[in-house]
Design a protein around this motif. Structure first.
Motif, PDB file in Angstrom:
ATOM      1  N   ARG A 160      24.999  65.223 -76.114  1.00 43.92           N
ATOM      2  CA  ARG A 160      25.941  64.138 -76.451  1.00 43.92           C
ATOM      3  C   ARG A 160      26.504  64.341 -77.871  1.00 43.92           C
ATOM      4  NH1 ARG A 160      23.310  59.310 -74.487  1.00 43.92           N
ATOM      5  NH2 ARG A 160      24.541  59.241 -72.557  1.00 43.92           N
ATOM      6  N   GLU A 161      25.678  64.837 -78.766  1.00 37.88           N
ATOM      7  CA  GLU A 161      26.162  65.114 -80.140  1.00 37.88           C
ATOM      8  C   GLU A 161      27.365  66.059 -80.136  1.00 37.88           C
ATOM      9  OE1 GLU A 161      21.738  65.528 -81.991  1.00 37.88           O
ATOM     10  OE2 GLU A 161      23.319  66.681 -83.049  1.00 37.88           O
ATOM     11  N   TYR A 162      27.388  66.953 -79.144  1.00 38.94           N
ATOM     12  CA  TYR A 162      28.463  67.960 -79.061  1.00 38.94           C
ATOM     13  C   TYR A 162      29.498  67.609 -78.001  1.00 38.94           C
ATOM     14  CZ  TYR A 162      25.419  70.944 -81.912  1.00 38.94           C
ATOM     15  OH  TYR A 162      24.632  71.464 -82.926  1.00 38.94           O
ATOM     16  N   SER A 163      29.433  66.371 -77.487  1.00 40.23           N
ATOM     17  CA  SER A 163      30.318  65.951 -76.375  1.00 40.23           C
ATOM     18  C   SER A 163      30.300  66.967 -75.240  1.00 40.23           C
ATOM     19  CB  SER A 163      31.766  65.789 -76.890  1.00 40.23           C
ATOM     20  OG  SER A 163      31.786  64.888 -77.955  1.00 40.23           O
ATOM     21  N   ALA A 164      29.118  67.478 -74.955  1.00 41.28           N
ATOM     22  CA  ALA A 164      28.984  68.455 -73.868  1.00 41.28           C
ATOM     23  C   ALA A 164      28.451  67.774 -72.603  1.00 41.28           C
ATOM     24  CB  ALA A 164      28.019  69.568 -74.289  1.00 41.28           C
ATOM     25  N   LEU A 165      28.887  68.302 -71.457  1.00 45.64           N
ATOM     26  CA  LEU A 165      28.379  67.788 -70.177  1.00 45.64           C
ATOM     27  C   LEU A 165      26.962  68.298 -69.970  1.00 45.64           C
ATOM     28  CD1 LEU A 165      31.513  68.482 -67.915  1.00 45.64           C
ATOM     29  CD2 LEU A 165      30.806  66.279 -68.875  1.00 45.64           C
ATOM     30  N   LEU A 166      26.099  67.444 -69.429  1.00 49.55           N
ATOM     31  CA  LEU A 166      24.728  67.834 -69.105  1.00 49.55           C
ATOM     32  C   LEU A 166      24.494  67.645 -67.606  1.00 49.55           C
ATOM     33  CD1 LEU A 166      21.793  68.632 -69.915  1.00 49.55           C
ATOM     34  CD2 LEU A 166      21.349  66.163 -70.156  1.00 49.55           C
ATOM     35  N   LEU A 167      24.065  68.730 -66.942  1.00 54.24           N
ATOM     36  CA  LEU A 167      23.654  68.656 -65.544  1.00 54.24           C
ATOM     37  C   LEU A 167      22.174  68.980 -65.477  1.00 54.24           C
ATOM     38  CD1 LEU A 167      26.825  69.320 -65.459  1.00 54.24           C
ATOM     39  CD2 LEU A 167      26.392  70.145 -63.146  1.00 54.24           C
ATOM     40  N   ILE A 168      21.476  68.288 -64.590  1.00 53.79           N
ATOM     41  CA  ILE A 168      20.036  68.486 -64.421  1.00 53.79           C
ATOM     42  C   ILE A 168      19.816  69.259 -63.137  1.00 53.79           C
ATOM     43  CG2 ILE A 168      17.781  67.344 -64.174  1.00 53.79           C
ATOM     44  CD1 ILE A 168      19.177  66.815 -66.899  1.00 53.79           C
ATOM     45  N   GLY A 199      25.687  65.049 -64.436  1.00 55.36           N
ATOM     46  CA  GLY A 199      25.628  65.588 -63.078  1.00 55.36           C
ATOM     47  C   GLY A 199      24.290  66.209 -62.742  1.00 55.36           C
ATOM     48  N   VAL A 200      24.285  66.777 -61.528  1.00 52.00           N
ATOM     49  CA  VAL A 200      23.088  67.454 -61.027  1.00 52.00           C
ATOM     50  C   VAL A 200      23.522  68.808 -60.484  1.00 52.00           C
ATOM     51  CG1 VAL A 200      23.271  66.428 -58.703  1.00 52.00           C
ATOM     52  CG2 VAL A 200      21.044  67.184 -59.553  1.00 52.00           C
ATOM     53  N   HIS A 201      22.620  69.788 -60.634  1.00 52.59           N
ATOM     54  CA  HIS A 201      22.912  71.113 -60.068  1.00 52.59           C
ATOM     55  C   HIS A 201      21.885  71.387 -58.976  1.00 52.59           C
ATOM     56  CE1 HIS A 201      24.918  75.091 -60.313  1.00 52.59           C
ATOM     57  NE2 HIS A 201      23.868  75.366 -59.564  1.00 52.59           N
ATOM     58  N   LEU A 202      22.375  71.536 -57.751  1.00 50.50           N
ATOM     59  CA  LEU A 202      21.481  71.630 -56.591  1.00 50.50           C
ATOM     60  C   LEU A 202      21.158  73.079 -56.230  1.00 50.50           C
ATOM     61  CD1 LEU A 202      23.311  68.946 -54.432  1.00 50.50           C
ATOM     62  CD2 LEU A 202      21.209  68.629 -55.766  1.00 50.50           C
ATOM     63  N   PRO A 203      19.862  73.399 -56.081  1.00 49.04           N
ATOM     64  CA  PRO A 203      19.492  74.712 -55.544  1.00 49.04           C
ATOM     65  C   PRO A 203      19.955  74.817 -54.094  1.00 49.04           C
ATOM     66  CG  PRO A 203      17.593  73.613 -56.522  1.00 49.04           C
ATOM     67  CD  PRO A 203      18.680  72.599 -56.398  1.00 49.04           C
ATOM     68  N   GLN A 204      20.029  76.020 -53.612  1.00 47.82           N
ATOM     69  CA  GLN A 204      20.510  76.247 -52.243  1.00 47.82           C
ATOM     70  C   GLN A 204      19.694  75.446 -51.228  1.00 47.82           C
ATOM     71  OE1 GLN A 204      22.148  80.191 -51.259  1.00 47.82           O
ATOM     72  NE2 GLN A 204      20.473  80.309 -49.767  1.00 47.82           N
ATOM     73  N   GLU A 205      18.407  75.368 -51.467  1.00 45.57           N
ATOM     74  CA  GLU A 205      17.525  74.643 -50.528  1.00 45.57           C
ATOM     75  C   GLU A 205      17.235  73.212 -51.030  1.00 45.57           C
ATOM     76  OE1 GLU A 205      18.162  77.651 -48.392  1.00 45.57           O
ATOM     77  OE2 GLU A 205      17.026  75.929 -47.640  1.00 45.57           O
TER      78      GLU A 205
END
Ligand SMILES: Cc1ncc(COP(=O)(O)OP(=O)(O)O)c(N)n1
Ligand SMILES: Cc1ncsc1CCOP(=O)(O)O
Ligand SMILES: [Mg+2]
Length: 185
Positions: free
Chosen positions: A57-65, A79-85
């Motif tokens: 947030r300090e860098y106004s960057a997007l964070l995905l988990i 956002g979220v980053h989904l594994p293939q499975e």
């Protein structure tokens, strides 16, 4: 519009001072980060995600988990980053419509699946040989070109990408560049 550079964290590669490494990546101008932890307990992952949210947030960057939609929501990630499975992207949409949903694709079938399921973008990997997945045969630029033509969502090239190879990835259809070691150099 999604940023063109997408840094993926790796606790081994980020070393002793994980947060110093993350700050270095952000200082380089990266504005989209995936916190990717495969070995932490849910509690540890949540605590790490809270800190990652503060710093990005300090860098106004997007964070995905990576994978954990619950943690993404709890820390106010983008956002979220989904594994293939992992969970289907359509399932995440039911939980929270406006989360950015990334998906890890490793072939045409999974790329088309991600698109049909409503993912916002995919990483396609590994494009080149990478020590982080030594067991995986690299897909190569021709596969990147073919898949980028056959899906309409952004494709991030991932795996063994160096600064010298970036232009080649764009020439072969990549929307953006994802990586671990690339941004640490
Ligand atoms: C324990 C574990 N290791 C690796 C993976 C890889 O899944 P993948 O589909 O490559 O997605 P990413 O998590 O790498 O984005 C996994 N799911 N679990
Ligand atoms: C998380 C992940 N998924 C496929 S390759 C990879 C790691 C890529 O690391 P590097 O960019 O250092 O090759
Ligand atoms: Mg992977």
């Amino acid at each position: 519009m999604l940023p063109r550079l997408y840094a993926i964290t790796d606790s081994q590669r980020y070393g002793e001072d994980f947060w110093e490494s993350l700050r270095r990546v952000l200082e380089r101008g990266v504005r989209m980060v995936q916190l990717r932890e495969k070995a932490l307990s849910a509690k540890e992952y949540y605590q790490k995600a809270l800190e990652a949210r503060e710093i990005t947030r300090e860098y106004s960057a997007l964070l995905l988990i990576n994978e954990r939609v619950d943690i993404a929501l709890a820390v106010g990630a983008d956002g979220v980053h989904l594994p293939q499975e992992g969970l289907p992207p359509s399932c995440v949409r039911k939980i929270k419509k406006d989360l950015i949903v990334g998906f890890s694709a490793h072939d045409l079938k999974s790329a088309l699946y991600a698109q049909e399921e409503g993912a916002d973008f995919i990483t396609l990997s590994p494009i080149f040989k990478t020590s982080s997945h030594p067991e995986r045969e690299p897909l190569g630029l021709e596969v990147l070109k073919d898949i980028s033509k056959r899906v309409s969502i952004p494709v991030y090239a991932l795996g063994g990408i160096t600064w010298e190879k970036i232009k080649l990835c764009y020439k072969n259809g990549a929307y953006g560049i994802a990586g671990v070691s690339l941004f640490l150099k």
